[in-house]
Design a protein around this motif. Structure first.
Motif, short mmCIF file in Angstrom:
data_model
loop_
_atom_site.label_atom_id
_atom_site.label_comp_id
_atom_site.label_asym_id
_atom_site.label_seq_id
_atom_site.Cartn_x
_atom_site.Cartn_y
_atom_site.Cartn_z
N LYS A 177 0.01 -6.99 0.81
CA LYS A 177 0.27 -8.19 -0.39
C LYS A 177 -0.26 -9.14 -0.40
N ASP A 195 2.02 -0.62 -2.43
CA ASP A 195 2.94 -1.16 -1.56
C ASP A 195 1.70 -0.62 -0.22
N ILE A 228 6.62 0.81 8.68
CA ILE A 228 6.68 0.27 7.50
C ILE A 228 6.73 1.07 6.47
N ASP A 285 7.08 -1.64 -3.87
CA ASP A 285 7.83 -2.92 -2.81
C ASP A 285 7.43 -4.08 -2.32
N ASN A 286 8.63 -4.53 -1.46
CA ASN A 286 8.77 -6.09 -0.96
C ASN A 286 8.86 -7.12 -1.73
MG MG Z 1 6.60 -1.81 1.74
#
Ligand code: MG
Ligand code: SAH
Ligand code: DHB
Length: 216
Positions: A140, A137, A39, A163-164
């Motif tokens: 979450k 990152d 990932i 990120d994400n």
């Molecule tokens: Mg990420």
């Protein structure tokens, strides 16, 4: 989906602007063998992080979520001699691989990996601030909490990248109230509305929210 399943245009961009050296290739090959999830950012995203670092002449960077060291190597390589990356990682197995590959990449002198829960490390990081750049990152459900810390730690003129930001589209699903998706949504709202930031989302693989801290 492994981050290196690139489409043809992304592959073209990578070949031209972001070719990997042997160390980065070896690290990607090694991750699945070591049961490390694939990932990491891809090479185009690594190059984008470097571009952002160069726009502000960054010398001091903070990364939350080291994994096996892939993004950290890209970041460290964009820092000048004497530059410093502090990177935070909870998983000791990931941390050991990251340290091994920072050494292989020749960036050990620029990288300090702090092992433990990032929120604990962030509570102690005041003396190391201010940072020019922060890359968020990690887990979450803490995305919004990490942004709140970053806003205290990054200097005016510095950049925060997260990120994400799309959570593979889950942020658009009105029935999804899972803690990770809710926190990513909150983080995005903060990026958009905090008066200290000028921000947008770059449509990478999974969305990279970027904000520049405005002059005070
Ligand atoms: Mg990420
Ligand atoms: N930035 C990396 C990818 C990070 S993946 C790259 O692109 O190469 C997310 C990482 O965050 C994983 O290694 C995971 O172990 C770590 N992580 C999860 N929860 C964490 C926490 N509470 N504190 C610090 N790291 C955490
Ligand atoms: C996933 C992807 C990431 O880039 C990350 O940092 C964490 C999780 C995922 O696809 O699950």
């Amino acid at each position: 989906m492994p981050s290196h399943d690139m489409n043809a245009l992304e592959q073209y961009t990578s070949d031209l602007f972001a070719p990997e050296d042997e160390v980065l290739r070896e690290l990607r090959a090694e991750m699945p063998r070591r049961n490390i999830p694939e990932i990491n950012v891809n090479s185009v995203e690594g190059r984008l992080l470097q571009f952002l670092l160069h726009t502000i002449d960054a010398r001091k960077a903070l990364e939350i979520g080291s994994l096996g060291g892939y993004s950290g190597i890209w970041i460290a390589r964009a820092l000048p001699a004497g530059g410093k990356l502090i990177t935070l990682e909870l998983n000791p197995h990931h941390a050991a691989t990251a340290r091994e590959f920072y050494a292989k990449a020749g960036v050990t002198d620029k990288v300090e990996l702090r092992e433990g829960a990032a929120l604990d490390s962030l509570a102690q990081i005041g003396p190391d601030a201010p940072f020019d750049f922060c890359f968020i990152d990690a887990d979450k459900p803490n995305q919004a909490a990490y942004l709140k810390h970053a806003l205290q730690l990054v200097r005016p003129g510095g950049i925060i990248a997260v990120d994400n930001s799309y959570r593979h589209g889950s942020i658009l699903d009105p029935t999804d109230h899972s803690p990770d998706v809710e926190s990513v949504r909150e983080c995005n709202r903060l990026m958009a509305s905090d008066p200290r930031l000028f921000s947008t989302i770059i449509t990478t693989n999974d969305g990279l929210a970027v904000g520049i801290v405005k002059p005070q």
